[in-house]
Scaffold this active site. Structure first.
Site, short mmCIF file in Angstrom:
data_model
loop_
_atom_site.label_atom_id
_atom_site.label_comp_id
_atom_site.label_asym_id
_atom_site.label_seq_id
_atom_site.Cartn_x
_atom_site.Cartn_y
_atom_site.Cartn_z
N GLU A 105 0.98 -1.39 -0.02
CA GLU A 105 0.05 -0.05 -0.11
C GLU A 105 0.98 1.20 -0.16
OE1 GLU A 105 -2.47 -3.34 2.00
OE2 GLU A 105 -0.51 -2.38 2.62
N TYR A 117 7.54 2.26 -7.51
CA TYR A 117 7.15 1.02 -7.51
C TYR A 117 6.63 0.66 -8.98
CZ TYR A 117 6.79 1.75 -2.46
OH TYR A 117 7.03 2.01 -1.23
#
Length: 152
Positions: A105, A117
């Site tokens: 998250e 990411y």
């Protein structure tokens, strides 16, 4: 020279300093130690630059997936590829253990982390509303699958 090695107790104070400098709601030193050294599901690495801790990352291996819990790089070492190296170390463990994928998250406002990411192959797959207790900010749920979905 940057080296990625398993997180050891001797690294704890430095990792905690990075935690304090990176997150608005940091983990306590005790929680970091308990997770890294007592939780049998955990995998943690540190990044060393000239033998000094400059970053760390951790994840939980839960059944068939890895859940990345922490990744942080000391401010003065950001932008040098250390986050990428830490992500790759976690991914390597995921592949060795035949995990289906890795998930995490990230705050919707944390553009630099989202770019890290995405650069490493993670894609947004959902949103957790009001996930962060300090600001009620939403979290993006990101995944990287490690095996071909046709195999599943």
């Amino acid at each position: 020279m940057i080296e990625i090695v398993p997180f050891k107790r001797e690294h704890l104070d430095d990792v905690y300093d990075i935690e304090l400098g990176s997150f608005s709601v940091p983990w306590s030193k005790e929680d970091l130690a308990k997770d890294a050294f007592e939780n049998k599901l955990s995998v943690y690495f540190v990044a060393l630059y000239d033998k000094k801790v400059c970053g760390y990352a951790g994840m939980w291996h839960v059944v068939t997936e890895g859940h990345i819990t922490n990744i942080a790089v000391k401010k003065e070492f950001r932008g040098l590829g250390i986050g990428d190296r830490l992500m790759k170390a976690l991914e390597e463990v995921g592949r060795e253990r035949q995990m289906l994928g890795l998930t995490l998250e990230v705050r919707v406002s944390n553009g630099p982390a989202q770019r890290l990411y995405a650069k490493n192959g993670y894609k947004v797959e959902g949103v957790r509303k009001n996930y962060y207790a300090d600001t009620k900010e939403d979290a993006l749920i990101m995944w990287k699958y490690l095996i071909d979905e046709e195999v599943v």
